[in-house]
Write a protein that holds these residues in place. Sequence first.
Motif, PDB file in Angstrom:
ATOM      1  N   ASP A 125       0.833  -1.200   0.000  1.00 37.44           N
ATOM      2  CA  ASP A 125       0.000   0.000   0.000  1.00 37.44           C
ATOM      3  C   ASP A 125       0.870   1.253   0.000  1.00 37.44           C
ATOM      4  N   LEU A 126       0.201   2.413   0.036  1.00 43.06           N
ATOM      5  CA  LEU A 126       0.927   3.678  -0.020  1.00 43.06           C
ATOM      6  C   LEU A 126       1.924   3.817   1.136  1.00 43.06           C
ATOM      7  N   ASP A 127       1.548   3.363   2.322  1.00 40.34           N
ATOM      8  CA  ASP A 127       2.454   3.498   3.460  1.00 40.34           C
ATOM      9  C   ASP A 127       3.796   2.800   3.206  1.00 40.34           C
TER      10      ASP A 127
ATOM     11  N   HIS B   1      -4.428  10.975   7.327  1.00 43.83           N
ATOM     12  CA  HIS B   1      -3.197  10.518   6.664  1.00 43.83           C
ATOM     13  C   HIS B   1      -2.473  11.708   6.035  1.00 43.83           C
TER      14      HIS B   1
ATOM     15  N   ALA C  56      -0.831  11.997   3.497  1.00 45.90           N
ATOM     16  CA  ALA C  56      -0.915  12.095   2.036  1.00 45.90           C
ATOM     17  C   ALA C  56      -2.128  12.925   1.611  1.00 45.90           C
TER      18      ALA C  56
ATOM     19  N   PRO D 162      -3.611   2.892   3.228  1.00 46.66           N
ATOM     20  CA  PRO D 162      -4.108   1.768   4.028  1.00 46.66           C
ATOM     21  C   PRO D 162      -4.983   2.220   5.193  1.00 46.66           C
TER      22      PRO D 162
ATOM     23  N   ARG E 254      -5.296   1.591   8.569  1.00 47.05           N
ATOM     24  CA  ARG E 254      -4.615   0.938   9.685  1.00 47.05           C
ATOM     25  C   ARG E 254      -4.075   1.981  10.663  1.00 47.05           C
TER      26      ARG E 254
ATOM     27  N   GLU F  85       6.723   4.834  13.346  1.00 44.55           N
ATOM     28  CA  GLU F  85       5.835   5.641  12.523  1.00 44.55           C
ATOM     29  C   GLU F  85       4.708   6.254  13.363  1.00 44.55           C
TER      30      GLU F  85
ATOM     31  N   ARG G  39       2.636  10.001  13.048  1.00 46.01           N
ATOM     32  CA  ARG G  39       1.255   9.979  12.568  1.00 46.01           C
ATOM     33  C   ARG G  39       0.294  10.465  13.649  1.00 46.01           C
TER      34      ARG G  39
END
Lengths: 118, 382
Positions: free
Chosen positions: A91-93, B92, B94, B144, B146, B152, B156
Amino acid sequence: MRYVLMFVGSSEDQDAFEKLPKEQLAAAYERAGRWFEEHSKAGRIVGGAELQGPNTATTVRLKNGKAMVTDGPYIEAKEIVGGFAIVEVKDLDEALAMAKGWPAGAVEVRPVVDHSND
Amino acid sequence: MTAALVRALGDFDLAEEVVQDSLVAALETWPKQGIPDKPGAWLMTTARRRAIDILRRDRRYRDKLALLERSDMTSDPAEADDRLRLIFTCCHPALSQEAQVALTLRAVAGFTTAEIASAFLVAEATVAQRIVRAKRKIVDANIPYRVPAGTELADRLDGVLSVLYLMFNEGYLSRGAQAAMRRDLANDALWLTRLVARLMPDQPEVVGLQALMTLNLARSAARFDEAGEMVLLPDQDRSRWDSVAIADGMALLDRAGAMHAPGPYQLQAAIAALHSEARSWADTDWHQIVVLYDALLGHVDSPVVRLNRAVALSHFAGPEVALGEVNDLALVLSGYHLFHSTRAELLDQLGEPVLAREARRRALDLCQNPAERSLLERKLRS
């Protein structure tokens, strides 16, 4: 999921990079090489290449049904793509995690269109 | 029983509290009147009644009911994990921060696009488009669903907390022209933060942010006078502060502090706590506040933090020293109205009314919040 990682830097970055003393240049190449090697071994890299500078670029553009050839990159941009890698990850992560490990400049991460179900 | 009540009430703290209360009631009643036929049902009924009493008595009854309507907070761990994943996906990196805020309000807090649009004073179509684009990117780029792990997580989580804090601040002091304060938005930001805090109880900064919001909201009643005019901290009637909420905020801060990992939200909450504890503006522990600002600067070196530190400093180092520090920030803060209004206050103290007036005029030119504008206008008239 497939992504393309585009390695981007300003032309000043590029010039500065090329003017680095030999050992430092070698070390930088080694870090990038290690990045490729590590991710290839893990099966995450499908393809990729380091590109020569924008001064070597030639652009072919279709105009009124005719292919026009001009000197230089397709767009005069402050930042230029110096190379790319095609990666296959979950995935993107995961793609972002790879990009974060790239030793220099900026990395644009773009998902690839999946035509397998067309 | 608590789980069933959480589902019914949508509020974990309240459910726990009323279960405790009904058990106490049982201990008092049963020995005298005998154990009822259906003790479980008796407890449940008592707890429900108690909950309704508490909700009615609460002056934020309506706010809470509104929250309950869209909250289905649950003690089911699978669903809780799901909710947390949703929050992390909405926030996220992004996605643009505007999209993160809109998406979180829409998907987690259940706002309509119209409500989001009115809260942030943008066109509804803009909000709708932001949300559609963000959702499309989540799918197309395969963002994702999650909760990140390991190293990380810290990064986040910072992102999630800044979305929540932004939401809170927009509610606490709206930039918009309609209302100086949007309690609904501030309350919802607190509700979301409490949710994250409950789902990630070992993260001190989440609890710190919850403490900060709780302490700030505790002063709500004193922040505006009957005419709706804004009252600044030095002039607030401290007897109107919500002492229960302050105690809650302090307890949260203690709980965060016990985890021994200070961070920017905990430090800001600690500063808010010192204000809450002080009997008056003059009685405030300014030395300690400066120490906390210095610690905060170690985490985030921002000119706004430096400006606030200078205000605290002025109380024991004098206005001249403070003004020197403030003037050093001119290059970065000249577009910020509070930079100029702070200068105005210090210049007044230094007996420079003409310069103070000029600074206040510049503050007024830059300020958008209606209540703050009106305050500046009043000072300019006086």
